[in-house]
Design a protein around this motif. Structure first.
Motif, mmCIF file in Angstrom:
data_model
loop_
_atom_site.group_PDB
_atom_site.id
_atom_site.type_symbol
_atom_site.label_atom_id
_atom_site.label_comp_id
_atom_site.label_asym_id
_atom_site.label_seq_id
_atom_site.Cartn_x
_atom_site.Cartn_y
_atom_site.Cartn_z
ATOM 1 N N VAL A 39 -6.474 -110.688 -18.350
ATOM 2 C CA VAL A 39 -5.815 -111.636 -19.253
ATOM 3 C C VAL A 39 -6.676 -112.881 -19.455
ATOM 4 N N LEU A 40 -7.135 -113.462 -18.347
ATOM 5 C CA LEU A 40 -7.913 -114.698 -18.436
ATOM 6 C C LEU A 40 -9.414 -114.464 -18.542
ATOM 7 N N HIS A 41 -9.834 -113.221 -18.297
ATOM 8 C CA HIS A 41 -11.233 -112.813 -18.465
ATOM 9 C C HIS A 41 -12.185 -113.573 -17.540
ATOM 10 N N TRP A 42 -11.736 -113.813 -16.316
ATOM 11 C CA TRP A 42 -12.630 -114.363 -15.307
ATOM 12 C C TRP A 42 -13.650 -113.293 -14.903
ATOM 13 N N LYS A 43 -14.808 -113.744 -14.454
ATOM 14 C CA LYS A 43 -15.803 -112.825 -13.915
ATOM 15 C C LYS A 43 -15.360 -112.355 -12.526
ATOM 16 N N ALA A 44 -15.792 -111.155 -12.160
ATOM 17 C CA ALA A 44 -15.407 -110.589 -10.863
ATOM 18 C C ALA A 44 -15.826 -111.507 -9.718
ATOM 19 N N ALA A 45 -16.995 -112.129 -9.847
ATOM 20 C CA ALA A 45 -17.473 -113.017 -8.782
ATOM 21 C C ALA A 45 -16.568 -114.242 -8.639
ATOM 22 N N GLU A 46 -16.054 -114.764 -9.752
ATOM 23 C CA GLU A 46 -15.153 -115.913 -9.699
ATOM 24 C C GLU A 46 -13.839 -115.544 -9.016
ATOM 25 N N VAL A 47 -13.317 -114.360 -9.343
ATOM 26 C CA VAL A 47 -12.076 -113.911 -8.719
ATOM 27 C C VAL A 47 -12.283 -113.670 -7.235
ATOM 28 N N ALA A 48 -13.420 -113.080 -6.895
ATOM 29 C CA ALA A 48 -13.729 -112.806 -5.487
ATOM 30 C C ALA A 48 -13.768 -114.096 -4.670
ATOM 31 N N GLU A 49 -14.379 -115.124 -5.238
ATOM 32 C CA GLU A 49 -14.443 -116.408 -4.534
ATOM 33 C C GLU A 49 -13.056 -117.005 -4.360
ATOM 34 N N LEU A 50 -12.213 -116.872 -5.384
ATOM 35 C CA LEU A 50 -10.885 -117.470 -5.325
ATOM 36 C C LEU A 50 -10.037 -116.851 -4.227
ATOM 37 N N ILE A 51 -10.021 -115.506 -4.145
ATOM 38 C CA ILE A 51 -9.124 -114.872 -3.171
ATOM 39 C C ILE A 51 -9.822 -114.501 -1.871
#
Length: 325
Positions: free
Chosen positions: A153-165
């Protein structure tokens, strides 16, 4: 400008989309409002340490997502009746109110619709908020849900999501894949039509007029033969155009002139606030296809009227209470 004025000026533009994000995660407008407030409070407390390494939008989404994940550790998934059992065959049988179940709630479009004039942006925002889609996402474990929303939905990069969680990129990709498999197992997506189409507006006008005139013969022609009718917090749900009309006749008897249908918009879908003899009864959210109305979720919780800016009574003196309050 004071720090608080600066903070408000920088964060207020993101409030609508943060509310939409929290709602996608939680399936409740009440909980989403609370989590947006918590997000802004956390952001204010940490504002002095914000160094601008990420954008303000990204920073706020990080805080909001973590707040939602924390909240989901202590809550059950939001559901609709069709997610709990099969359809009920007899529309005349007694129905069961189940307020103890955490039901999915509708979200008024006015709270989250982008303040832009770009039709494409508005359509995209509608598609991401469809009630059936929000209900399906609730089947996903919280972190899978967060990954799906952030990536698709928000089209974050996988690396950004990985850092967040706090996981690897490989783990993010794996969670996204599992989320897609789960959603695919829930059934095919039904193509819907846009409510702004002139033919659809005519269909909606006929639907409202049929209810207000107590014209069940016309109503049955507007429903698809396999249409679904749900009524949270009532646990039972019903399938089939004639079954639905028999349900209305049995559980909500009225005569022409006793019903008023007030148009609403929720989850990117058209709907109506349903008043019987001047009193709020339900909020109907409709799913429309080229073949007619395929799904109606009729929320029988009058507390939801406030979120839509609607009164619970259109008259000063009560007449008689509707069969389904």
């Amino acid at each position: 400008m004071t720090d608080s004025d600066e903070f408000a000026a920088r964060t207020t533009p993101y409030r609508r989309e943060l509310l939409a994000h929290c709602y996608r995660m939680l399936g409740s407008v009440d909980d989403a409002e609370d989590l947006v407030q918590e997000t802004l409070l956390r952001a204010w407390r940490a504002y002095g340490d914000f160094e601008g390494r990420a954008s303000m939008r990204t920073w706020l989404y990080r805080i909001a997502t973590n707040a939602c994940l924390n909240a989901l550790e202590h809550s059950s998934r939001r559901v609709l009746p069709a997610g709990l059992s099969g359809p009920t065959g007899d529309p005349t049988q007694e129905v069961r109110f189940a307020p103890e179940i955490p039901w999915l709630q509708p979200l008024p479009d006015v709270l989250v619709t982008p303040e832009v004039s770009d039709p494409a942006a508005i359509v995209a925002a509608r598609d991401d908020m469809r009630l059936a889609l929000i209900a399906a996402w609730q089947y996903l474990p919280p972190r899978q849900r967060a990954v799906l929303i952030l990536r698709d939905v928000l089209h974050w990069k996988a690396a950004e999501v990985a850092e967040l969680i706090g996981v690897s990129v490989g783990a993010v990709n794996s969670m996204l894949q599992r989320a897609h498999v789960t959603l695919g197992e829930l059934g095919p997506h039904t193509p819907v039509v846009e409510p702004d189409d002139p033919e659809i507006r005519t269909l909606l006008d006929r639907y409202a007029a049929a209810f207000e005139a107590a014209d069940m013969d016309t109503l049955v022609t507007l429903l698809r033969s396999d249409a679904v009718w749900e009524m949270p917090p009532i646990a039972e749900w019903f399938r089939g155009d004639t079954t639905i009309v028999d349900l209305i006749r049995s559980k909500c008897p009225y005569t022409a002139g006793e019903v008023r249908m007030v148009p609403i918009a929720a989850n990117g879908q058209p709907g109506f606030a349903f008043y019987v003899r001047g009193h709020a009864q339900s909020l109907q959210v409709l799913t429309l296809t080229a073949e007619g109305i395929s799904h109606v979720v009729s929320f029988h919780d009058t507390r939801l009227f406030e979120a839509f800016g609607l009164p619970t009574s259109l008259v000063e003196a009560a007449w008689c209470e509707p069969v389904l309050p």
